[in-house]
Design a protein around this motif. Structure first.
Motif, short mmCIF file in Angstrom:
data_model
loop_
_atom_site.label_atom_id
_atom_site.label_comp_id
_atom_site.label_asym_id
_atom_site.label_seq_id
_atom_site.Cartn_x
_atom_site.Cartn_y
_atom_site.Cartn_z
N GLY A 270 0.81 -1.21 0.00
CA GLY A 270 0.00 0.00 0.00
C GLY A 270 0.85 1.26 0.00
O GLY A 270 0.50 2.25 -0.66
N GLN A 271 1.97 1.24 0.72
CA GLN A 271 2.86 2.40 0.75
C GLN A 271 3.53 2.62 -0.60
O GLN A 271 3.70 3.76 -1.04
CB GLN A 271 3.91 2.21 1.86
CG GLN A 271 3.33 2.30 3.26
CD GLN A 271 4.35 1.95 4.33
OE1 GLN A 271 5.16 1.04 4.15
NE2 GLN A 271 4.32 2.67 5.45
N ILE A 272 3.91 1.53 -1.25
CA ILE A 272 4.52 1.64 -2.59
C ILE A 272 3.51 2.24 -3.57
O ILE A 272 3.85 3.12 -4.37
CB ILE A 272 4.99 0.25 -3.08
CG1 ILE A 272 6.18 -0.22 -2.24
CG2 ILE A 272 5.36 0.30 -4.56
CD1 ILE A 272 6.63 -1.62 -2.55
N VAL A 273 2.27 1.78 -3.47
CA VAL A 273 1.22 2.32 -4.34
C VAL A 273 1.01 3.81 -4.05
O VAL A 273 0.86 4.62 -4.96
CB VAL A 273 -0.10 1.54 -4.15
CG1 VAL A 273 -1.25 2.24 -4.87
CG2 VAL A 273 0.05 0.11 -4.67
N GLY A 274 1.01 4.17 -2.77
CA GLY A 274 0.83 5.58 -2.39
C GLY A 274 1.93 6.47 -2.92
O GLY A 274 1.67 7.57 -3.43
N ILE A 275 3.19 6.01 -2.80
CA ILE A 275 4.32 6.79 -3.34
C ILE A 275 4.20 6.93 -4.84
O ILE A 275 4.44 8.01 -5.40
CB ILE A 275 5.66 6.11 -2.95
CG1 ILE A 275 5.85 6.13 -1.44
CG2 ILE A 275 6.82 6.81 -3.65
CD1 ILE A 275 7.04 5.30 -0.97
N SER A 276 3.82 5.85 -5.51
CA SER A 276 3.67 5.88 -6.96
C SER A 276 2.60 6.87 -7.39
O SER A 276 2.78 7.64 -8.35
CB SER A 276 3.32 4.48 -7.49
OG SER A 276 4.32 3.55 -7.17
N ILE A 277 1.48 6.88 -6.69
CA ILE A 277 0.39 7.81 -7.01
C ILE A 277 0.84 9.25 -6.81
O ILE A 277 0.53 10.13 -7.62
CB ILE A 277 -0.86 7.50 -6.16
CG1 ILE A 277 -1.49 6.17 -6.62
CG2 ILE A 277 -1.89 8.63 -6.25
CD1 ILE A 277 -2.67 5.71 -5.77
N ALA A 278 1.61 9.50 -5.74
CA ALA A 278 2.11 10.86 -5.49
C ALA A 278 3.01 11.33 -6.63
O ALA A 278 2.92 12.48 -7.09
CB ALA A 278 2.87 10.89 -4.16
N ILE A 279 3.88 10.43 -7.10
CA ILE A 279 4.76 10.78 -8.23
C ILE A 279 3.93 11.05 -9.48
O ILE A 279 4.20 11.99 -10.23
CB ILE A 279 5.78 9.64 -8.49
CG1 ILE A 279 6.77 9.55 -7.32
CG2 ILE A 279 6.53 9.87 -9.80
CD1 ILE A 279 7.74 8.39 -7.41
N LEU A 280 2.91 10.22 -9.72
CA LEU A 280 2.06 10.41 -10.90
C LEU A 280 1.33 11.75 -10.86
O LEU A 280 1.24 12.45 -11.89
CB LEU A 280 1.05 9.26 -11.00
CG LEU A 280 1.61 7.89 -11.41
CD1 LEU A 280 0.54 6.82 -11.27
CD2 LEU A 280 2.15 7.92 -12.83
N ILE A 281 0.83 12.12 -9.68
CA ILE A 281 0.12 13.40 -9.57
C ILE A 281 1.07 14.56 -9.88
O ILE A 281 0.73 15.48 -10.63
CB ILE A 281 -0.48 13.56 -8.15
CG1 ILE A 281 -1.63 12.56 -7.96
CG2 ILE A 281 -0.99 14.99 -7.93
CD1 ILE A 281 -2.19 12.53 -6.55
#
Length: 771
Positions: free
Chosen positions: A239-250
């Motif tokens: 979940g943390q990896i997904v969260g970091i990835s989403i932040a980078i995408l935004i």
């Protein structure tokens, strides 16, 4: 000028034409104060002639110098190869989803990767498909445009013979043994409504799939790169990896508005460092773990792999195909570079680095079968982990940026060809015309990327979706390429059959494999494609219906004179630009306007902004003018022609200024040609000197009239026609027009916002069309 006069001028000798050019140059001093750009005296711009024969193009591009090719090759590394370059992050993990059952299976998969990259990426795309560019532009729409240029398969009836002049094509077929087959196929395509519609829908499907790539590439690239942080922090959760990835995408989507020009030069060094790392680490792993892995070059290992694993080997092809993701970008981005520069960068940098990377990972896996799920980061020497992690994240962002930019360009092409609703297209660079930003599409992509990343969470599931998008586009490209081979290149039939049997069979095999995983995420790109194709088809269908309605109900020259000479009509100072979709004739909405507003400007131009299915239209060929039959009315028709990569307007030469300048040049040429096409007995006894003086005065008078009108004010009249289904229309037609199209039109930008027309000089004219 009458039709007969036009014909005479059109066939005059080159010698006479050169003499007239020289004479016009001698008289240019009178007009120099008006800064009129003197064009060559060509009478190829008659807007009401349905069939004419013209010479070949004069706009063939020159080959760039070696230094330019080298410079472009370096730049292309950063723009073109980010996607395919990041594939080593996840290919082996996506291929061996259930682990490695036999050590020799690694050799079979490595052999598959080697031959797939070699045959599809290198042979098909780099050496064959790149040659099928459309005046330097690539992509699905470019292939369709190229076919439309050679065959009359376009569904919109706005083609003009004059348009062939601005492209680099020769329409006459050479005398060869392959002409008969090409001629038969051409005839069948042109006479089949189904074939025309099928080609258009296929183009829309390919375009939709590439846009789907624009959603999936950022997801899988960023998620794969960020996932490597588990090597340093094993306690980090999914979940943390997904969260970091989403932040980078935004963050990635938020900076799109600034364009890629400012950071463009940093792309190539980043990707070059990436290729140096993966190539060098590949060599290190080959030497350290198993140098004998290079024997996988023998295709026998592929056969043995399928014998051992049978159905599982076929299913695993969905992971192998991820090794060539981003290959379509080679073709789609050729317009930003050149064919030679991409061939050079691919053969000298990208191809060897990728082969070394995959070979090194295979060598590592031969000794560590159990680490296949994290092959990339596990195979990196410990001291290089953090530098490699940073470069991997940076390269994944570059890969995402390239596909997002490509999506913007594709949407822009679709809009210009009437296949996508109107949205705002912002040019983010004055140096590079291909760099555009589409706000609405940017936010839709961002929301889609966040949803996919949050919903799928792992690269394996996203890879299933990604594979379908990649292989579908490749298969469609091959289909168009076969048509181009037969229709345009006149390729020997045995070579065409060989291409279909070798390349076509490989792609169909991969397509069957990725479709097997339809329910495991593969449905996603197809769902995207269905939605996008529906939008594109609805918009294009009604767009064509509107055009045909206007063409059928256009105002004849006789009726126009009657309307313009009406007793109640007032002529007032100024220049009016009346926008219309028609390239031939006067639109019916004009009569509606005059009947409600009985006032007309002293000079009127019926303006049609037309998109040609080519990349760029040279500036000197941008405008086609024609005086409406009754010259005393000071009314002109104009077609402003743009390629799908041309700027509509720019700060250095605004559209209005350019149009007025070209209109003045046209008037000067028109008067000069008429005066010098008079019979000899009408010429003054004083000789040509007095005659030319009179012509110059007439030209000066007309040009000053246009200048005076433009100084009095330029008004933009836009016809905002509403469309409804006609009486007696069926249920499907009512849903198409009254519901779907109207809903899209009401929620999208209006014409004035798309064309950047100043609101203080804009007048909208409304009318309802019953289709």
């Amino acid at each position: 000028m009458s039709s007969s006069e036009v014909e005479v001028v059109g066939v005059e000798s080159n010698e006479n034409r050169e003499q007239k050019n020289e004479q016009v140059s001698n008289h240019s001093s009178v007009l120099s104060g008006n800064n009129i750009s003197r064009q060559k005296l060509r009478r190829h711009d008659s807007l009401d002639m349905e069939s004419r024969t013209f010479p070949g193009s004069t706009h063939a591009s020159k080959d760039p110098t070696t230094s330019v090719v080298m410079h472009l090759a370096f730049q292309s590394i950063g723009i073109v190869y980010g996607d395919i370059g990041t594939s080593p992050l996840y290919v082996y993990a996506s291929t061996f989803t259930n682990g490695i059952n036999n050590n020799d299976d690694i050799l079979g998969v490595l052999s598959l990767i080697f031959y797939t990259i070699t045959l599809i990426t290198l042979v098909k795309y780099v050496f064959i498909v790149l040659q099928a560019n459309d005046n330097g532009e690539g992509g699905t729409f470019a292939l369709y445009s190229k076919i439309c240029r050679y065959t009359k398969v376009g569904l919109l009836p706005n083609q003009q013979i004059e348009d062939a002049e601005v492209s680099n094509y020769q329409m006459d077929f050479p005398k060869s043994s392959n002409v008969k087959m090409a001629s038969r196929l051409k005839s069948k395509l042109e006479n089949s409504k189904f074939a025309k519609l099928f080609l258009l829908l296929t183009t829309m499907l390919g375009t939709s799939m590439v846009i789907g790539d624009g959603v999936l590439t950022p997801c899988i690239s960023v998620l794969s790169a960020v996932g490597g942080i588990k090597e340093a922090y094993s306690s980090i959760t999914e979940g943390q990896i997904v969260g970091i990835s989403i932040a980078i995408l935004i963050c990635l989507f938020m900076i799109q508005r600034f364009g890629t020009d400012k950071v463009g030069y940093s792309f190539a060094p980043i990707v070059c460092v990436w290729f140096a790392f993966i190539g060098g680490i590949g060599v290190y792993n080959i030497i350290k773990y198993d140098p004998k892995v290079v024997k996988a070059i023998n295709p026998k290992y592929i056969i043995d792999y399928f014998k051992r694993n049978k159905k599982d080997a076929w299913i695993s092809l969905g992971g192998v195909v991820l090794a060539i993701t981003g290959t379509e970008a080679l073709f789609a981005d050729v317009g930003h570079f050149t064919v030679r520069s991409i061939q050079l960068s691919m053969c000298c940098v990208t191809y060897p680095s990728l082969i070394l990377a995959y070979t090194g990972q295979a060598s590592f896996l031969r000794k560590h079968n159990d680490l296949v799920s994290d092959t990339f980061y596990k195979s990196i020497p410990g001291s290089l982990y953090w530098p490699m992690f940073v470069v991997a994240v940076a390269t994944s962002i570059v890969a995402s940026q390239a596909m997002i930019s490509a999506t913007f360009s594709i949407v822009k092409q679709s809009i210009s060809l009437g296949c996508f609703p109107r949205v705002k297209v912002i040019h983010t660079s004055t140096k590079y015309e291909g760099q555009v930003y589409v706000p609405e599409i940017n936010y839709i992509l961002m929301i889609a990327c966040i949803a996919v990343t949050a919903g799928f969470k792992t690269t394996i599931k996203i890879g299933n979706a990604y594979g379908i998008a990649v292989v579908f586009v490749m298969t469609l490209t091959s289909s168009f390429l076969v048509l181009i081979m037969i229709l345009i290149w006149k390729t020997n039939i045995f070579l065409v059959i060989s291409y279909v049997l070798i390349i076509g069979s490989i792609e169909l095999l991969y397509l069957s494999s990725v479709l097997y995983k339809f329910d495991q995420g593969g449905y996603l790109p197809l769902a995207f494609a269905v939605v996008l194709m529906t939008i594109m088809y609805i918009w294009n269908n009604v767009y064509r219906r509107k055009y045909k309605y206007e063409l059928k109900n256009k105002i004849s020259p006789e009726n126009f004179k009657e309307i313009a000479n009406g007793a109640n009509l007032i002529r007032m100072p100024g220049l009016a630009l009346f926008y219309s979709e028609l390239v031939q004739g006067i639109p019916p909405i004009f009569k509606h306007y005059v009947s409600n507003v009985p006032a007309l400007h002293s000079n009127l131009v019926f303006l049609s902004i037309k998109s040609l299915p080519i990349s760029k239209v040279p500036l000197e060929d941008r405008f086609l003018f024609r005086t409406v039959e009754h010259e005393e009315l000071n009314v002109f028709r104009c077609v402003a022609r743009y390629g799908y990569n041309d700027l509509r307007d720019n700060e250095h030469d605004p559209f209005e200024n350019l149009l007025v300048k070209r209109l003045k040049a046209y008037i000067a040429e028109e008067l000069y040609l008429k005066s010098h096409n008079k019979p000899e007995e009408t010429i003054s006894n004083d000789g040509w000197g007095n005659e030319n003086d009179g012509v110059e005065k007439a030209i000066q008078k007309q040009v000053e009239a246009i200048e005076k009108a433009s100084r009095s004010g330029i008004v933009h009249l836009i016809g905002e026609s509403e469309v409804i289904a006609g009486k007696g229309a069926g249920l499907w037609k009512r849903i198409l027009i009254d519901c779907a199209y109207t809903c899209m039109k009401n929620n999208l930008r209006q014409s004035d916002k798309v064309f950047d027309i100043p609101h203080e000089r804009l007048v909208k004219v409304g009318m309802t069309y019953e289709l």
